[in-house]
Structure formats: structure tokens, C-alpha cells
Scaffold this motif. Structure first.
Motif, PDB file in Angstrom:
ATOM      1  N   VAL A 178      -6.670 -45.000  13.799  1.00  0.00           N
ATOM      2  CA  VAL A 178      -7.883 -45.082  14.617  1.00  0.00           C
ATOM      3  C   VAL A 178      -7.442 -45.440  16.031  1.00  0.00           C
ATOM      4  CG1 VAL A 178     -10.072 -46.263  14.992  1.00  0.00           C
ATOM      5  CG2 VAL A 178      -9.285 -45.804  12.654  1.00  0.00           C
ATOM      6  N   ASN A 179      -7.511 -44.494  16.930  1.00  0.00           N
ATOM      7  CA  ASN A 179      -6.989 -44.701  18.285  1.00  0.00           C
ATOM      8  C   ASN A 179      -8.008 -44.364  19.380  1.00  0.00           C
ATOM      9  OD1 ASN A 179      -7.056 -41.981  17.915  1.00  0.00           O
ATOM     10  ND2 ASN A 179      -4.863 -41.618  18.211  1.00  0.00           N
ATOM     11  N   VAL A 180      -9.326 -44.422  19.052  1.00  0.00           N
ATOM     12  CA  VAL A 180     -10.376 -44.108  20.021  1.00  0.00           C
ATOM     13  C   VAL A 180     -11.435 -45.211  19.968  1.00  0.00           C
ATOM     14  CG1 VAL A 180     -12.154 -42.473  20.743  1.00  0.00           C
ATOM     15  CG2 VAL A 180     -10.008 -41.632  19.794  1.00  0.00           C
ATOM     16  N   ALA A 184     -16.371 -44.545  14.621  1.00  0.00           N
ATOM     17  CA  ALA A 184     -16.972 -45.194  13.458  1.00  0.00           C
ATOM     18  C   ALA A 184     -15.948 -45.283  12.343  1.00  0.00           C
ATOM     19  CB  ALA A 184     -18.190 -44.413  12.990  1.00  0.00           C
ATOM     20  N   VAL A 185     -15.922 -46.427  11.672  1.00  0.00           N
ATOM     21  CA  VAL A 185     -14.975 -46.651  10.580  1.00  0.00           C
ATOM     22  C   VAL A 185     -15.739 -47.173   9.371  1.00  0.00           C
ATOM     23  CG1 VAL A 185     -13.017 -47.071  12.110  1.00  0.00           C
ATOM     24  CG2 VAL A 185     -14.478 -48.980  11.418  1.00  0.00           C
ATOM     25  N   LEU A 261       3.093 -51.237   5.711  1.00  0.00           N
ATOM     26  CA  LEU A 261       1.837 -51.471   5.012  1.00  0.00           C
ATOM     27  C   LEU A 261       0.672 -51.099   5.929  1.00  0.00           C
ATOM     28  CD1 LEU A 261       2.347 -54.857   3.185  1.00  0.00           C
ATOM     29  CD2 LEU A 261       2.114 -52.619   2.139  1.00  0.00           C
ATOM     30  N   PRO A 262      -0.379 -50.465   5.374  1.00  0.00           N
ATOM     31  CA  PRO A 262      -1.556 -50.167   6.209  1.00  0.00           C
ATOM     32  C   PRO A 262      -2.414 -51.411   6.409  1.00  0.00           C
ATOM     33  CG  PRO A 262      -1.944 -49.395   3.988  1.00  0.00           C
ATOM     34  CD  PRO A 262      -0.541 -49.941   3.999  1.00  0.00           C
ATOM     35  N   LEU A 263      -3.012 -51.522   7.616  1.00  0.00           N
ATOM     36  CA  LEU A 263      -3.982 -52.575   7.908  1.00  0.00           C
ATOM     37  C   LEU A 263      -5.366 -51.944   7.820  1.00  0.00           C
ATOM     38  CD1 LEU A 263      -3.803 -55.559   8.606  1.00  0.00           C
ATOM     39  CD2 LEU A 263      -4.067 -54.946  11.000  1.00  0.00           C
ATOM     40  N   LEU A 264      -6.240 -52.493   6.961  1.00  0.00           N
ATOM     41  CA  LEU A 264      -7.516 -51.858   6.623  1.00  0.00           C
ATOM     42  C   LEU A 264      -8.663 -52.470   7.419  1.00  0.00           C
ATOM     43  CD1 LEU A 264      -7.066 -51.725   2.745  1.00  0.00           C
ATOM     44  CD2 LEU A 264      -6.251 -50.096   4.465  1.00  0.00           C
ATOM     45  N   GLY A 269     -18.481 -50.060  10.621  1.00  0.00           N
ATOM     46  CA  GLY A 269     -18.920 -50.331  11.980  1.00  0.00           C
ATOM     47  C   GLY A 269     -18.330 -49.366  12.977  1.00  0.00           C
ATOM     48  N   VAL A 270     -18.352 -49.815  14.217  1.00  0.00           N
ATOM     49  CA  VAL A 270     -17.877 -49.017  15.341  1.00  0.00           C
ATOM     50  C   VAL A 270     -16.828 -49.828  16.093  1.00  0.00           C
ATOM     51  CG1 VAL A 270     -18.549 -47.904  17.509  1.00  0.00           C
ATOM     52  CG2 VAL A 270     -20.074 -47.807  15.542  1.00  0.00           C
TER      53      VAL A 270
END
Length: 477
Positions: A178-180, A184-185, A261-264, A269-270
Motif C-alpha cells: 500500500v503506497n498511496v 482503502a484497506v 514478515l508482512p505487516l497487516l 479504513g482509508v
């Protein structure tokens, strides 16, 4: 000879007929002259204020106009009993005259009869005139005063639904998913891939503790307990570092440490802020993402201090957003801030709004309609149209029996929903005028003014009539 006698007879008959016709005409003229109305006075043809008791001419040679007394049938009003005391101004001005007169607009002054000044401070109006004026009344009663007021504000993020993504260990950002800003996530969605030596060490410690626990199955109980505590502590550290349960299960199943490891995302939200950049090093507690859940938002409205007292937490309101003029959003008062902005003399009110459709974006401008209610339920109230406000005092016209009206000074409180709160001056069940009260008040004020000097006015009217004979007697001598 016969023809000569006939001619003489015709002449005699004609003379007699002419005599009787002439006699009848003279009698009719005399009768008409006796019945002719006598003028009250004569007025200037161009200036009605200038009058004369006898016929006269103006400066241009024009005859003064005779003014006659109009019969009662001409006005459609029944004659009033009693003696005429004086004449008053037809438009309500405090001006009287002992003789008939016209005002500056050419309107006749109205006669004031004996008996009209019976009750001071009241005015009597006939039912016909009340109907002609269109007088309407209302009963003073108890009612709840609900006032609708409009306050301006803007949409803000619900502070309780803002989440900061901050790692609890040192590392590097291996890859950004997510780089913007504004993206929305979803909850559990990977935000970035991280590499951390501390994380690798923690995984290895856990795997070693698990292996030791399996090896010491045949050892003493103390040794087994020590190995179990070491494995549990290593696993608990991974939980404290917010490593996802799925990643921990993967570590347990494979028995191999994960290099990255991924960070979740913690919520739906936005993304409001994104300081994270691919390849950057981060420290424990450093902000990488700020995510806001916009399913519920706030409208922060500015309410003037004189209106803030009637607003209560929990009351339902309607919100209109400038971006959607055709829509109305329902919300409720969530909090009233305890401070007052001295620059604008306003109190900030927080409105909570549901935003399931995502239309309410932070920063949008709008207005809220608030309904304020008086404390203590109902109050004694009258329609605001019943109040005659002079700027110094407030007066209402109280209806009495028999078409009598009385001006009553009142003390008013709050105004809301077309009504005034009555604090003093009226009682429940009183009837007040709500329409044509200004016309009645004009006559009432005039009558009150005339009552104050009615005796003097009557004396001024009667004195010239009594003094006139004496004056003539002196002149005769």
C-alpha cells in the motif's frame, strides 16, 4: 261672433292654468329651499385645512367648497347616542377639534360621543368592525417551546477510529503493498513486507525452545518445565510484536524462521498518512501508516452561546452537506465541548453520523438543524404575532367581554417555533388578539391619550359656546 268668444275663452283658460302652474313651481321651490341642507362650514378648494364659517373666495378667485353633514344612511352606520364632545383625527394622531374638520388628506375628523370614555385604558369595537378588520384571537396556554436553529460545521474524522501502524522492533521495509495516501484497506490486508534481525532472532529462539522441549521429554520434571517456559516466552514475544497468528502457525508447522514478515492492517479504513517508503529503515515506535475507519464520522458545528443552553447530548439532528444538497443525513449529538471560543462566542458541538456509503468525506462543509427545547417541559406561551414591541416594552391586546380590548404590558422570555414564553402579565386562559392588533392598538393608544385630558378637552369645547353670548352682550352695549 262665436269664433271671437271661443278665442277669448281659450285665452282666459291659458292664463288661469299658467297662474296655477307658476304658483305650484314657486311653492315647490320654496319647499326645496326650506329643505336644502345647510353647510357646516366652507373649506379652501386647494387646502382642506383652511376653513371659513361663511362663503369666501381664495387668492385665485375660486369659491370655497361647502361642507355638509353627511346623513347616517350615507355612511352605513347607525347614529351613536349622546352628545358630541369633540372630533378626533381619523388616523390616530393626538389631535382634536371642537368643530367638524378635515385632516391633511381630506378625511373627516371622527366625532367622539358621550359614553365612549367610560372605561379608561380600554376600547370598544362593534362586532361589525371586528369582522371587517379581520380580528383573530388565541388562548394563552401551556406548551413546549421547540426552537429549530441552524449551525455550520465541517466533517471530521472520528478520533476514536484512527489507528497508527507502528512496529515494535527495528527493521527495514522490504516491499510496500500500500503506497498511496487515501487508498482503502481491509482488516488483515498486508501493508508492507519487513525484514528484521530481531525478528529472525526471536523466531530462532522459539524454534530452539520447541526442539529442547521435545528432547527433554525423558528428563526430569524441572528440566521439562524450564524448556516449556522458554518456548512459551519466545512465542509470547512474537505476539507482543504484533506478528499475525497465521504467521506464527506457519512458523510452528514448518519449523523454519521466515526471513520477511508482512505487516497487516488492523482495521477497515482509508490511509490518511503514509510516511513509509520502500527500502527505508524504521525504528521501534516509528509511524509507518495512519489509517482511519470512516464508517462513522463527526460533524463539528459551531453554536452561538445564547443557543447552546437548549442542546442536549443524544438528541437527534438533521445534517445537510453542501456537496449533496438533495440529501439529508440523520445524526445525534454526541458531545458538547466544555469550552467557549471567545473570538466567535460559539460552543463546539460534536455530531455523530453514520457513513456506510462513504459519502461523508473529512473536510466537507455542511450545516446541522438543531431543535432546542425549554427546560422543565411546558411554559405559558402566546403566538409571536400577538406581541406589539415598541422597543421599550412589549404589549398584547387582551380581549374582554362585549367587544372590549385592553392593552396589557407583558414580560416575555424565549421565542421558539412562532411563540413567546410569557413570564409576567397574562394567565392561562386569557384571550389575546393575534391579527389586526396594530389597528386596534392605534385606537387604544389614542383613547388612552384622550382619557388623560378628556375633561380638559370637554371644557375647551363647551367654554366658547358659553362665552359667546356674553361676548355678544358686551358688544351690544
Amino acid at each position: 261672433m262665436t269664433r271671437y268668444l271661443q278665442l277669448i275663452l281659450v285665452l282666459l283658460l291659458g292664463s288661469g292654468l299658467g297662474f296655477w302652474v307658476a304658483h305650484l313651481d314657486v311653492t315647490k321651490l320654496d319647499s326645496d329651499a326650506s329643505n336644502e341642507k345647510k353647510p357646516l362650514y366652507y373649506r379652501h378648494p386647494m387646502n382642506p385645512q383652511v376653513t371659513s364659517p361663511t362663503p369666501a373666495k381664495d387668492e385665485m378667485g375660486m369659491d370655497y367648497v361647502a361642507v355638509f353633514a353627511e346623513p347616517p344612511a350615507a355612511t352605513g352606520l347607525s347614529p351613536k347616542p349622546g352628545k358630541i364632545l369633540y372630533y378626533r383625527h381619523p388616523m390616530g394622531a393626538a389631535d382634536t377639534s371642537p368643530v367638524p374638520k378635515k385632516d391633511e388628506m381630506g378625511m373627516d375628523y371622527l366625532p367622539v360621543y358621550e359614553g365612549e370614555l367610560a372605561v379608561s385604558g380600554q376600547i370598544q369595537i362593534s362586532p361589525e368592525k371586528i369582522q371587517k378588520l379581520g380580528v383573530t384571537t388565541a388562548t394563552v396556554s401551556q406548551r413546549a417551546l421547540i426552537r429549530s436553529l441552524r449551525a455550520l460545521g465541517s466533517i471530521e474524522v472520528d478520533e476514536r477510529r484512527v489507528h497508527a501502524v507502528t512496529p515494535r522492533f527495528e527493521g527495514w521495509i522490504q516491499q510496500l503493498y500500500v503506497n498511496v495516501t487515501g487508498q482503502a484497506v481491509k482488516r488483515g490486508q498486508p501493508l508492507l513486507e519487513i525484514y528484521s534481525p530481531e525478528l529472525m532472532t526471536a523466531q530462532q529462539e522459539y524454534l530452539i525452545a520447541q526442539e529442547g522441549k521435545q528432547t527433554l521429554q525423558q528428563a526430569s520434571a524441572q528440566a521439562r518445565d524450564t524448556a516449556a517456559r522458554l518456548a512459551e516466552n519466545a512465542l509470547q514475544r512474537l505476539h507482543y510484536w504484533d506478528i499475525a497468528p497465521a504467521q506464527i502457525r506457519r512458523l510452528q508447522n514448518t519449523g523454519k524462521p521466515l526471513e520477511t514478515l508482512p505487516l497487516l492492517s488492523p482495521v477497515n479504513g482509508v490511509v490518511l498518512e503514509k510516511p513509509a517508503v520502500e527500502g527505508m529503515r524504521f525504528m521501534p515506535g516509528e509511524l509507518l501508516f495512519r489509517i482511519a475507519d470512516l464508517s462513522t464520522v463527526w460533524l463539528l458545528a459551531e453554536v452561538f452561546e445564547q443557543d447552546s443552553g437548549g442542546i442536549k447530548p443524544g438528541q437527534v439532528v438533521q445534517v445537510q452537506i453542501n456537496a449533496y444538497p438533495e440529501k439529508r443525513f440523520n445524526g445525534k449529538v454526541d458531545f458538547i465541548y466544555p469550552t467557549l471560543a471567545t473570538e466567535t462566542r460559539t460552543v463546539k458541538v460534536r455530531i455523530e453520523l453514520a457513513n456506510a456509503e462513504g459519502l461523508l468525506k473529512p473536510g466537507l462543509y455542511g450545516s446541522v438543524i438543531l431543535a432546542t427545547q425549554t427546560d422543565g417541559g411546558t411554559v405559558l406561551a402566546i403566538p409571536d404575532s400577538a406581541v406589539i414591541d415598541s422597543g421599550v416594552r412589549q404589549v398584547v391586546l387582551l380581549q374582554k367581554d362585549g367587544g372590549t380590548f385592553e392593552p396589557r404590558t407583558v414580560k416575555l422570555g424565549r421565542q421558539a417555533d412562532g411563540y413567546y414564553e410569557v413570564m409576567e402579565g397574562l394567565m392561562s386562559g386569557d384571550v389575546v388578539v393575534t391579527r389586526a392588533n396594530f389597528l386596534i392598538d392605534a385606537e387604544s393608544n389614542l383613547k388612552s391619550a384622550l382619557d388623560s385630558f378628556s375633561k380638559e378637552a370637554v371644557t375647551d369645547v363647551q367654554a366658547p359656546a358659553e362665552a359667546a353670548p356674553e361676548q355678544h352682550q358686551h358688544e351690544g352695549h
